[in-house]
Scaffold this motif. Structure first.
Motif, PDB file in Angstrom:
ATOM      1  N   ARG A   7      51.385   8.827  64.323  1.00 40.58           N
ATOM      2  CA  ARG A   7      51.436   8.780  65.771  1.00 40.58           C
ATOM      3  C   ARG A   7      51.210  10.140  66.415  1.00 40.58           C
ATOM      4  O   ARG A   7      50.441  10.275  67.371  1.00 40.58           O
ATOM      5  CB  ARG A   7      52.823   8.264  66.158  1.00 40.58           C
ATOM      6  CG  ARG A   7      52.847   7.479  67.405  1.00 40.58           C
ATOM      7  CD  ARG A   7      54.263   7.219  67.840  1.00 40.58           C
ATOM      8  NE  ARG A   7      54.247   7.181  69.283  1.00 40.58           N
ATOM      9  CZ  ARG A   7      53.850   6.123  69.973  1.00 40.58           C
ATOM     10  NH1 ARG A   7      53.469   5.050  69.350  1.00 40.58           N
ATOM     11  NH2 ARG A   7      53.821   6.148  71.278  1.00 40.58           N
ATOM     12  N   PHE A   8      51.862  11.148  65.848  1.00 40.55           N
ATOM     13  CA  PHE A   8      51.831  12.457  66.502  1.00 40.55           C
ATOM     14  C   PHE A   8      50.446  13.090  66.405  1.00 40.55           C
ATOM     15  O   PHE A   8      50.020  13.797  67.304  1.00 40.55           O
ATOM     16  CB  PHE A   8      52.905  13.359  65.903  1.00 40.55           C
ATOM     17  CG  PHE A   8      54.263  12.744  66.016  1.00 40.55           C
ATOM     18  CD1 PHE A   8      54.792  12.492  67.272  1.00 40.55           C
ATOM     19  CD2 PHE A   8      54.983  12.376  64.900  1.00 40.55           C
ATOM     20  CE1 PHE A   8      56.033  11.890  67.403  1.00 40.55           C
ATOM     21  CE2 PHE A   8      56.219  11.775  65.028  1.00 40.55           C
ATOM     22  CZ  PHE A   8      56.739  11.527  66.281  1.00 40.55           C
ATOM     23  N   PHE A   9      49.758  12.803  65.307  1.00 42.05           N
ATOM     24  CA  PHE A   9      48.393  13.311  65.207  1.00 42.05           C
ATOM     25  C   PHE A   9      47.511  12.645  66.256  1.00 42.05           C
ATOM     26  O   PHE A   9      46.711  13.308  66.916  1.00 42.05           O
ATOM     27  CB  PHE A   9      47.826  13.056  63.805  1.00 42.05           C
ATOM     28  CG  PHE A   9      46.410  13.507  63.679  1.00 42.05           C
ATOM     29  CD1 PHE A   9      46.110  14.856  63.597  1.00 42.05           C
ATOM     30  CD2 PHE A   9      45.368  12.602  63.699  1.00 42.05           C
ATOM     31  CE1 PHE A   9      44.808  15.284  63.511  1.00 42.05           C
ATOM     32  CE2 PHE A   9      44.057  13.022  63.617  1.00 42.05           C
ATOM     33  CZ  PHE A   9      43.773  14.368  63.525  1.00 42.05           C
ATOM     34  N   ALA A  10      47.680  11.345  66.426  1.00 44.67           N
ATOM     35  CA  ALA A  10      46.886  10.620  67.429  1.00 44.67           C
ATOM     36  C   ALA A  10      47.136  11.190  68.822  1.00 44.67           C
ATOM     37  O   ALA A  10      46.206  11.381  69.612  1.00 44.67           O
ATOM     38  CB  ALA A  10      47.219   9.136  67.390  1.00 44.67           C
ATOM     39  N   GLU A  11      48.414  11.495  69.120  1.00 48.06           N
ATOM     40  CA  GLU A  11      48.741  12.056  70.436  1.00 48.06           C
ATOM     41  C   GLU A  11      48.124  13.435  70.619  1.00 48.06           C
ATOM     42  O   GLU A  11      47.560  13.751  71.673  1.00 48.06           O
ATOM     43  CB  GLU A  11      50.258  12.125  70.614  1.00 48.06           C
ATOM     44  CG  GLU A  11      50.822  10.825  71.121  1.00 48.06           C
ATOM     45  CD  GLU A  11      52.216  10.568  70.630  1.00 48.06           C
ATOM     46  OE1 GLU A  11      52.747  11.374  69.860  1.00 48.06           O
ATOM     47  OE2 GLU A  11      52.769   9.522  71.013  1.00 48.06           O
ATOM     48  N   PHE A  12      48.225  14.230  69.558  1.00 43.85           N
ATOM     49  CA  PHE A  12      47.637  15.567  69.609  1.00 43.85           C
ATOM     50  C   PHE A  12      46.127  15.468  69.864  1.00 43.85           C
ATOM     51  O   PHE A  12      45.582  16.120  70.762  1.00 43.85           O
ATOM     52  CB  PHE A  12      47.903  16.285  68.281  1.00 43.85           C
ATOM     53  CG  PHE A  12      47.022  17.472  68.051  1.00 43.85           C
ATOM     54  CD1 PHE A  12      47.249  18.649  68.734  1.00 43.85           C
ATOM     55  CD2 PHE A  12      45.963  17.400  67.173  1.00 43.85           C
ATOM     56  CE1 PHE A  12      46.431  19.742  68.530  1.00 43.85           C
ATOM     57  CE2 PHE A  12      45.140  18.483  66.967  1.00 43.85           C
ATOM     58  CZ  PHE A  12      45.371  19.652  67.654  1.00 43.85           C
ATOM     59  N   PHE A  13      45.473  14.617  69.095  1.00 44.30           N
ATOM     60  CA  PHE A  13      44.022  14.487  69.202  1.00 44.30           C
ATOM     61  C   PHE A  13      43.625  13.975  70.588  1.00 44.30           C
ATOM     62  O   PHE A  13      42.675  14.460  71.199  1.00 44.30           O
ATOM     63  CB  PHE A  13      43.521  13.534  68.116  1.00 44.30           C
ATOM     64  CG  PHE A  13      42.040  13.583  67.932  1.00 44.30           C
ATOM     65  CD1 PHE A  13      41.450  14.663  67.302  1.00 44.30           C
ATOM     66  CD2 PHE A  13      41.235  12.556  68.398  1.00 44.30           C
ATOM     67  CE1 PHE A  13      40.083  14.713  67.139  1.00 44.30           C
ATOM     68  CE2 PHE A  13      39.870  12.605  68.248  1.00 44.30           C
ATOM     69  CZ  PHE A  13      39.290  13.689  67.616  1.00 44.30           C
ATOM     70  N   ALA A  14      44.393  13.001  71.085  1.00 42.94           N
ATOM     71  CA  ALA A  14      44.071  12.410  72.391  1.00 42.94           C
ATOM     72  C   ALA A  14      44.200  13.451  73.495  1.00 42.94           C
ATOM     73  O   ALA A  14      43.332  13.550  74.371  1.00 42.94           O
ATOM     74  CB  ALA A  14      44.991  11.229  72.672  1.00 42.94           C
ATOM     75  N   SER A  15      45.271  14.248  73.461  1.00 44.01           N
ATOM     76  CA  SER A  15      45.424  15.242  74.528  1.00 44.01           C
ATOM     77  C   SER A  15      44.370  16.333  74.379  1.00 44.01           C
ATOM     78  O   SER A  15      43.898  16.895  75.370  1.00 44.01           O
ATOM     79  CB  SER A  15      46.833  15.836  74.518  1.00 44.01           C
ATOM     80  OG  SER A  15      46.968  16.777  73.503  1.00 44.01           O
ATOM     81  N   PHE A  16      43.967  16.610  73.137  1.00 39.99           N
ATOM     82  CA  PHE A  16      42.892  17.578  72.900  1.00 39.99           C
ATOM     83  C   PHE A  16      41.596  17.083  73.546  1.00 39.99           C
ATOM     84  O   PHE A  16      40.911  17.820  74.274  1.00 39.99           O
ATOM     85  CB  PHE A  16      42.700  17.760  71.390  1.00 39.99           C
ATOM     86  CG  PHE A  16      41.650  18.757  71.027  1.00 39.99           C
ATOM     87  CD1 PHE A  16      41.892  20.115  71.158  1.00 39.99           C
ATOM     88  CD2 PHE A  16      40.422  18.341  70.552  1.00 39.99           C
ATOM     89  CE1 PHE A  16      40.913  21.041  70.818  1.00 39.99           C
ATOM     90  CE2 PHE A  16      39.444  19.259  70.215  1.00 39.99           C
ATOM     91  CZ  PHE A  16      39.698  20.613  70.347  1.00 39.99           C
ATOM     92  N   VAL A  17      41.271  15.817  73.324  1.00 42.10           N
ATOM     93  CA  VAL A  17      40.045  15.236  73.889  1.00 42.10           C
ATOM     94  C   VAL A  17      40.118  15.193  75.415  1.00 42.10           C
ATOM     95  O   VAL A  17      39.178  15.602  76.115  1.00 42.10           O
ATOM     96  CB  VAL A  17      39.813  13.819  73.325  1.00 42.10           C
ATOM     97  CG1 VAL A  17      38.719  13.114  74.106  1.00 42.10           C
ATOM     98  CG2 VAL A  17      39.434  13.891  71.867  1.00 42.10           C
TER      99      VAL A  17
END
Lengths: 142, 250
Positions: free
Chosen positions: B166-176
């Motif tokens: 989950r946390f990787f997905a959140e990190f990636f999403a906010s990065f994008v």
């Protein structure tokens, strides 16, 4: 100006309710809760009240209204409070803190982060106070 | 085996199923315990004990049965399911449902898909992001925040399906989302990068985790409350890191 803020916060909160899969017929209500929370915060912040205090009062109103709706519609209170507190989350302060971290200005970063932390604490305290208030009302009635 | 024990087993099954659905759909831990005890009580078992954390449920009935445990590995947000289980539990308490009916209805709720399709959620988060950007900083931030907010949320869902972290997905999403906001700022679409970024990561903000953590802590569920708080903190941290990375690139 204030009408625009009212309208936008209503729409935004109702739409964010959709992300949490709130039942269709309650979307309007959750939008309303978000609108009230944001309006209270906006009004108090405009009148130069401390951000932390303004957030606390707004979160209190959000939680009170959520509990009222929960009793009215016989559903969990979280359904309303979840989209109601989203506008109060200290996004701006947290963002500024991050920006200063990146700029290697750690003094400013830490003080901003502390402020963001205090505001999140104010949200939590607002929720807690309303719960206490509710229990007092319940005890007073019985 | 005597029928008495069979019935007790069935009651435990109904309780655990109700608890599992609430916990997996993003309900508070104290609500899980409360619901399970109420269901057990209305089927004639006044004393039951439960220990619920966000990752597992332990449920036992006094002296009559073995303690049962179920593991919760995947949690998502579907408050509609929480509301439905809540109303089923209310009807059980009123005595409107038999054990079998309750089990059937809970199974039905469990099998149900998300209430809103993904495209609708993406549109909702896009417009919501745009609205927030306007609330904070004026109309010329609307369009870029709308685009980057929607893209960020879509990214979150897709990455979360791909990798179950989950946390990787959140990190990636906010990065994008942050990256898109920056690109559009460079293209001359918005005026205030900060407001655009804040608006576009709003759909990722752990609002549910915060409220649940507070409510659980208040109800005296210290471990559950702390772990929910940790979840909220980690999510906020992941979002912040994604945004910070974009800012440092600039």
């Amino acid at each position: 100006m204030i009408v625009q803020q009212l309208l936008l916060s209503f729409i935004a909160s109702a739409l964010f309710g959709m992300i949490f899969n709130i039942p269709k017929k309650l979307l309007i209500n959750s939008g309303f809760v978000g609108m009230v929370g944001w309006t209270v915060y906006f009004f108090l912040a405009e009148h130069h009240l401390n951000n932390v205090m303004a957030t606390f009062v707004a979160a209190f109103f959000v939680a009170m209204l959520s509990n009222l709706f929960a009793r009215l519609y016989k559903t969990p209170a979280t359904i309303f409070s979840v989209s109601g507190i989203i506008p109060l989350v200290p996004g701006g302060t947290a963002f500024e803190a991050m920006r200063h971290v990146v700029l290697n200005d750690y003094n400013a970063a830490i003080s901003l982060a502390a402020k963001a932390f205090m505001i999140s604490g104010a949200i939590a305290m607002g929720l807690i106070f309303s719960e206490v208030f509710n229990q007092l009302i319940k005890r007073w009635r019985s | 085996m005597p029928t008495y024990s069979d019935r007790t087993n069935d009651i435990v099954d109904v309780c655990l199923l109700a608890g599992k659905i609430i916990l997996e759909s993003g309900g508070e831990t104290y609500r899980v315990e409360d619901t399970m005890m109420r269901i057990a009580a209305s089927f004639g078992i006044p004393r039951s004990h439960s220990y619920v954390t966000p990752t597992g449920i332990i449920f036992s009935i006094d002296k009559k049965n073995s303690t049962q445990f179920i593991r919760i590995s995947e949690r998502s947000t579907d408050l509609q399911k929480v509301a439905m289980v809540n109303s089923i539990s209310r009807r059980i308490s009123k005595g409107e449902l038999t054990l079998e009916e309750a089990y059937e209805q809970l199974k039905e709720v469990e099998a149900q898909k998300f209430a809103y399709p993904l495209w609708l959620q993406v549109i909702a988060s896009a417009i919501g992001s745009g609205c927030f950007a306007v609330m904070l900083g004026g109309w010329n931030n609307f369009l870029p925040s709308l685009l980057s907010g929607g893209a960020g949320f879509y990214c979150f869902e897709m990455v979360h399906r791909l990798v179950k972290i989950r946390f990787f997905a959140e990190f990636f999403a906010s990065f994008v989302a942050g990256g898109l906001a920056l690109l559009m700022m460079m293209a001359g679409l918005g005026t205030d990068l900060g407001k655009m970024m804040i608006g576009s990561v709003m759909p990722l903000v752990p609002g549910l985790a915060i409220t649940n953590a507070v409510r659980d802590l208040m109800a005296g569920h210290l471990i559950a409350g702390l772990s929910r708080g940790a979840e909220a903190f980690l999510t906020a941290f992941a979002i912040g890191t994604g945004i910070a990375l974009i800012l440092s690139i600039r």
